[in-house]
Design an enzyme around this catalytic site. Structure first.
Site, mmCIF file in Angstrom:
data_model
loop_
_atom_site.group_PDB
_atom_site.id
_atom_site.type_symbol
_atom_site.label_atom_id
_atom_site.label_comp_id
_atom_site.label_asym_id
_atom_site.label_seq_id
_atom_site.Cartn_x
_atom_site.Cartn_y
_atom_site.Cartn_z
ATOM 1 N N GLY A 102 62.960 17.847 44.174
ATOM 2 C CA GLY A 102 62.752 16.398 44.068
ATOM 3 C C GLY A 102 62.668 15.885 42.636
ATOM 4 N N ILE A 103 63.085 16.698 41.676
ATOM 5 C CA ILE A 103 62.916 16.345 40.265
ATOM 6 C C ILE A 103 64.003 15.374 39.790
ATOM 7 C CG2 ILE A 103 64.279 18.193 39.176
ATOM 8 C CD1 ILE A 103 60.699 17.438 38.161
ATOM 9 N N GLY A 104 65.120 15.337 40.521
ATOM 10 C CA GLY A 104 66.233 14.460 40.137
ATOM 11 C C GLY A 104 67.517 15.216 39.849
ATOM 12 N N THR A 147 69.971 16.074 41.903
ATOM 13 C CA THR A 147 71.161 15.500 42.546
ATOM 14 C C THR A 147 71.623 14.248 41.811
ATOM 15 O OG1 THR A 147 70.523 16.419 44.685
ATOM 16 C CG2 THR A 147 72.060 14.562 44.709
ATOM 17 N N LYS A 205 77.353 21.952 46.418
ATOM 18 C CA LYS A 205 75.978 22.352 46.765
ATOM 19 C C LYS A 205 76.133 23.517 47.736
ATOM 20 C CE LYS A 205 71.414 21.338 47.709
ATOM 21 N NZ LYS A 205 70.306 20.983 46.816
ATOM 22 N N GLU A 227 74.955 22.627 42.233
ATOM 23 C CA GLU A 227 73.516 22.337 42.312
ATOM 24 C C GLU A 227 72.806 23.370 43.163
ATOM 25 O OE1 GLU A 227 72.321 18.403 43.707
ATOM 26 O OE2 GLU A 227 70.263 19.132 43.976
ATOM 27 N N HIS A 243 63.992 5.829 35.387
ATOM 28 C CA HIS A 243 64.008 5.447 36.802
ATOM 29 C C HIS A 243 64.970 4.269 36.952
ATOM 30 C CE1 HIS A 243 62.566 5.163 40.897
ATOM 31 N NE2 HIS A 243 62.620 3.844 40.737
HETATM 32 N N1 LIG Z 1 66.763 8.372 37.692
HETATM 33 C C1 LIG Z 1 66.395 8.024 38.936
HETATM 34 N N2 LIG Z 1 66.235 6.743 39.272
HETATM 35 C C2 LIG Z 1 65.878 6.373 40.508
HETATM 36 N N3 LIG Z 1 65.643 7.252 41.516
HETATM 37 C C3 LIG Z 1 65.791 8.558 41.251
HETATM 38 C C4 LIG Z 1 66.180 9.019 39.960
HETATM 39 N N4 LIG Z 1 66.232 10.380 39.986
HETATM 40 C C5 LIG Z 1 65.896 10.736 41.229
HETATM 41 N N5 LIG Z 1 65.639 9.661 42.004
HETATM 42 C C6 LIG Z 1 65.261 9.654 43.416
HETATM 43 O O1 LIG Z 1 64.253 10.652 43.614
HETATM 44 C C7 LIG Z 1 64.496 11.389 44.785
HETATM 45 C C8 LIG Z 1 64.680 12.863 44.434
HETATM 46 O O2 LIG Z 1 65.789 12.982 43.547
HETATM 47 P P1 LIG Z 1 66.918 14.091 43.773
HETATM 48 O O3 LIG Z 1 67.381 14.083 45.197
HETATM 49 O O4 LIG Z 1 67.950 13.888 42.728
HETATM 50 O O5 LIG Z 1 66.047 15.416 43.511
HETATM 51 P P2 LIG Z 1 66.514 16.937 43.592
HETATM 52 O O6 LIG Z 1 65.890 17.638 42.446
HETATM 53 O O7 LIG Z 1 67.980 17.004 43.735
HETATM 54 O O8 LIG Z 1 65.827 17.452 44.950
HETATM 55 P P3 LIG Z 1 66.211 18.756 45.846
HETATM 56 O O9 LIG Z 1 65.408 19.883 45.284
HETATM 57 O O10 LIG Z 1 65.776 18.334 47.211
HETATM 58 O O11 LIG Z 1 67.697 18.982 45.756
HETATM 59 C C9 LIG Z 1 65.720 10.769 45.453
HETATM 60 O O12 LIG Z 1 65.310 9.837 46.393
HETATM 61 C C10 LIG Z 1 66.431 10.092 44.293
HETATM 62 O O13 LIG Z 1 67.214 8.998 44.703
HETATM 63 MG MG LIG Z 2 69.154 17.820 45.192
#
Ligand SMILES: Nc1ncnc2c1ncn2[C@@H]1O[C@H](COP(=O)(O)OP(=O)(O)OP(=O)(O)O)[C@@H](O)[C@H]1O
Ligand SMILES: [Mg+2]
Length: 214
Positions: A17-19, A21, A42, A107, A192
Site C-alpha cells: 500500500g506504499i504506492g 502501483t 504484475k 511490480e 498525494h
Molecule cells: N501519489 C498518490 N496520490 C494519490 N493516491 C495515491 C498515491 N499513491 C498511492 N495512492 C493510493 O494509495 C493506495 C495504495 O497505493 P498503491 O496501490 O499504488 O500501493 P501498492 O504499494 O502498489 O500496494 P500493493 O502492495 O497492494 O501492490 C491506492 O488506493 C492508490 O490509489
Molecule cells: Mg500494487
C-alpha cells in the site's frame, strides 16, 4: 525459470500500500513517452476485489502495454498464503518476464522479502531476473529504517538498486539522508494526487529524473 533477455526495471517497496502501483504506472507512462513503447507486468496478483494493479496501470498509463498476471489469487494476503488458500502452487518457472518492444516494469507484491512460496522470496526472484530495482518508499517518520533495510536486503542478493521513489508529503531531510546513507539515487517524489488520473500522474512524473534509468 529461464534466463533474462528483457530490458526493464523492478518496482518494489518498503511496504504494501506504499504506492508501488501508482509509481509504476507513472514510470511506465514516462518510459512509453521516452522510448516509444513500455510494458507492465504484475506476476502475481493477490486479492481480486476491486481494481487490480494491472487494471490501475492500464487506467493511469494508457500508453503502456499491460500483460496478464501469471497468477491471480483470490485473497489479499502474502502470495504464499493466498496461493495455499486457493489450492494453487506457485511454480517459479512460470514467472518469466515477457519479451516485447520497450522497457518492462515489473511490480512485486508488498515488500522485497514477501514470500511467493515457502522457499522463494520476491527478492530472490528479482535476483534471478537480474534487473535493476527501484524502491518506492514513504517520506514520513520511520522511512529511514524501512528504506535502508530494503536496500540492504536487495544488495545482499547482488541486486542493483537503481533509484528511490518517494511518495507523500515533502520531507527534505528524509529525502536527503536516505540517498546519502545508501548511495542510491533519488528519482523524485510523488505527492498525494487529488484527483489521481493519467494526466495528474504524468504531470507529477515530469519532476522525476529518470535519465539513464533503462
Ligand atoms: N501519489 C498518490 N496520490 C494519490 N493516491 C495515491 C498515491 N499513491 C498511492 N495512492 C493510493 O494509495 C493506495 C495504495 O497505493 P498503491 O496501490 O499504488 O500501493 P501498492 O504499494 O502498489 O500496494 P500493493 O502492495 O497492494 O501492490 C491506492 O488506493 C492508490 O490509489
Ligand atoms: Mg500494487
Amino acid at each position: 525459470m529461464s534466463g533474462l533477455i528483457v530490458k526493464g526495471l523492478i518496482v518494489t517497496g518498503t511496504d504494501t500500500g506504499i504506492g508501488k502501483t501508482v509509481f509504476a504506472a507513472g514510470l511506465v507512462g514516462a518510459l512509453a513517452q521516452a522510448h516509444g513503447a513500455a510494458r507492465y507486468w504484475k506476476p502475481v496478483q493477490a486479492g481480486l476485489e476491486g481494481e487490480s494493479d494491472s487494471e490501475a496501470v492500464a487506467r493511469l498509463a494508457p500508453a503502456a502495454r499491460v500483460y496478464p498476471e501469471a497468477y491471480r489469487l483470490t485473497t489479499p494476503a502474502s502470495p504464499h498464503l493466498a496461493a495455499r488458500i486457493d489450492g494453487v502452487v506457485i511454480a517459479p518457472e512460470r514467472l518469466v518476464p515477457p519479451t516485447g518492444d520497450g522497457p518492462l516494469v515489473i511490480e512485486g507484491a508488498g515488500g522485497a522479502l514477501v514470500p511467493l512460496t515457502e522457499t522463494l522470496l520476491y527478492a530472490d526472484l528479482f535476483a534471478h531476473w537480474g534487473l535493476p530495482v527501484v524502491v518506492v518508499t514513504h517520506t514520513s517518520l520511520g522511512t529511514i529504517n524501512h528504506s535502508l533495510l530494503t536496500i540492504e536486503a536487495l544488495r545482499a542478493r547482488g541486486l542493483a538498486v537503481a533509484g528511490i521513489a518517494f511518495v507523500g508529503e515533502e520531507h527534505a531531510e528524509n529525502e536527503r539522508i536516505i540517498p546519502l546513507l545508501s548511495g542510491v539515487r533519488r528519482l523524485g517524489r510523488l505527492p498525494h494526487l487529488a484527483p489521481l488520473n493519467a494526466a495528474s500522474l504524468a504531470a507529477a512524473m515530469a519532476d522525476f529524473d529518470l535519465a539513464g534509468l533503462v
